[in-house]
Design a protein around this motif. Structure first.
Motif, PDB file in Angstrom:
ATOM      1  N   SER A  42       3.193  10.670   4.283  1.00  0.00           N
ATOM      2  CA  SER A  42       2.846  10.543   5.526  1.00  0.00           C
ATOM      3  C   SER A  42       2.064   9.270   6.056  1.00  0.00           C
ATOM      4  CB  SER A  42       1.900  11.587   5.774  1.00  0.00           C
ATOM      5  OG  SER A  42       0.788  11.730   5.127  1.00  0.00           O
ATOM      6  N   MET A  43       2.150   8.176   5.178  1.00  0.00           N
ATOM      7  CA  MET A  43       1.459   7.094   5.472  1.00  0.00           C
ATOM      8  C   MET A  43       1.879   6.281   6.583  1.00  0.00           C
ATOM      9  SD  MET A  43       0.800   3.793   3.055  1.00  0.00           S
ATOM     10  CE  MET A  43      -0.406   2.295   3.553  1.00  0.00           C
ATOM     11  N   PHE A  85       0.775  -1.064   0.042  1.00  0.00           N
ATOM     12  CA  PHE A  85      -0.242  -0.079   0.058  1.00  0.00           C
ATOM     13  C   PHE A  85       1.013   1.418  -0.217  1.00  0.00           C
ATOM     14  CE2 PHE A  85      -3.546  -2.558   1.393  1.00  0.00           C
ATOM     15  CZ  PHE A  85      -4.670  -2.098   0.587  1.00  0.00           C
ATOM     16  N   ASP A  86       1.949   1.187   0.800  1.00  0.00           N
ATOM     17  CA  ASP A  86       2.920   2.483   0.728  1.00  0.00           C
ATOM     18  C   ASP A  86       3.282   2.638  -0.542  1.00  0.00           C
ATOM     19  OD1 ASP A  86       4.245   4.336   2.028  1.00  0.00           O
ATOM     20  OD2 ASP A  86       5.848   3.186   2.619  1.00  0.00           O
ATOM     21  N   ALA A  87       3.902   1.554  -1.384  1.00  0.00           N
ATOM     22  CA  ALA A  87       4.376   1.651  -2.612  1.00  0.00           C
ATOM     23  C   ALA A  87       3.457   2.374  -3.573  1.00  0.00           C
ATOM     24  CB  ALA A  87       5.241   0.388  -3.092  1.00  0.00           C
ATOM     25  N   VAL A  88       2.175   1.605  -3.487  1.00  0.00           N
ATOM     26  CA  VAL A  88       1.240   1.927  -4.415  1.00  0.00           C
ATOM     27  C   VAL A  88       0.716   3.310  -4.244  1.00  0.00           C
ATOM     28  CG1 VAL A  88      -0.961   1.379  -5.345  1.00  0.00           C
ATOM     29  CG2 VAL A  88       0.660  -0.285  -4.938  1.00  0.00           C
ATOM     30  N   LEU A  89       0.471   3.721  -3.083  1.00  0.00           N
ATOM     31  CA  LEU A  89      -0.308   5.034  -2.798  1.00  0.00           C
ATOM     32  C   LEU A  89       0.571   6.164  -2.823  1.00  0.00           C
ATOM     33  CD1 LEU A  89      -2.877   3.987  -0.117  1.00  0.00           C
ATOM     34  CD2 LEU A  89      -3.281   4.088  -2.557  1.00  0.00           C
TER      35      LEU A  89
END
Length: 261
Positions: A199-200, A191-195
């Motif tokens: 600030s995730m 999710f961190d890489a895609v979005l």
């Protein structure tokens, strides 16, 4: 080490801890201080949430740290209460369950629901681990998760054993249960890489702190209250020892970027 390598190492330690708890049941070893250990685990999880995860989330995400912590608490509450069975239920009676089914049949249902419920928690533990490692407090999250996972794995293995499952099946399900940690961490990194949200990590860490808080106050401490009435003073002491350990680590070790700790 890199963030991914550190997360992989910590995940391996947690999986081995889960297997250790299951092996204790398979070898017929009884945990004589289980309730006290659960009280200690609750203190460690509360300390990790308040002394490490939330301050680091606030440093990186500001106001959102306080908004997303209760969101994590409520999300896990709703997920557990309405979508998966509560894993802390007592075993059915010797003859019949409360629904009138034979105890063995009810036990088989309980074993599967306990596995699903605990695995759901563990998936979020993995998300917490991934975000904590990225924010520099991964070791604290590791301590909290291991302190919780070993007694939880022992409980799960006890339920599975009570319904007559083989040693191989118990160890396999316990390994799958522990493997939810690297699965959750991988989910976080995907999710961190895609979005591509800078600030995730602090927001995910705050959300995860809420799930730690929920597990401590909704699962661990009620179990300690129900089954630890014979020695309440020692259980309270174990709780404070867990809190004190995490507080002292926060003061002595400190957080990256916060040398005043």
């Amino acid at each position: 080490m890199s963030v991914l390598a550190t997360t992989a190492l910590y995940s391996l330690i947690i999986v081995l801890g889960a297997l250790l708890g299951a092996v204790g049941v398979v070898l017929n070893e009884r945990a004589t201080h289980m309730v006290r250990f659960l009280a200690f685990a609750a203190g460690v999880m509360l300390g990790a949430a308040f002394f490490h995860m939330l301050p680091e989330a606030y440093a990186g995400g500001g106001w959102w740290a306080f908004a997303l912590m209760p969101a994590g608490f409520v999300f896990l509450l709703v997920l557990e209460r309405y979508l998966v069975a509560h894993a802390g239920e007592d075993l059915p009676g010797d003859h019949m369950s409360s629904h009138g089914r034979p105890a063995q049949q009810a036990g088989q249902v309980l074993g599967l629901t306990a596995f699903l419920g605990l695995s759901t928690h563990t998936l979020f533990d993995g998300i917490a681990l991934g975000s904590a490692v990225e924010e520099g407090v991964g070791f604290m999250a590791l301590l909290a998760i291991v302190a919780h996972k070993v007694p939880s794995a022992l409980s799960l293995a006890s339920i599975l054993k009570s319904e007559g499952r083989s040693r191989g099946a118990i160890l396999m399900l316990s390994a799958l249960y522990g493997a939810m940690v690297p699965a959750g961490a991988l989910l976080y990194f995907v999710f961190d890489a895609v979005l591509h949200f800078e600030s995730m990590a602090p927001k995910a860490l705050s959300f995860s702190a809420g799930t730690f808080l929920y597990i401590a106050v909704s699962d661990l401490l009620p179990h300690v209250h129900r089954h630890g009435k014979d020695q309440p003073g020692r259980n309270v002491l174990a709780l404070f020892v867990g809190l004190a350990l995490m507080f002292l680590l926060a003061r002595w070790v400190g957080h990256p970027g916060h040398p005043g700790h």
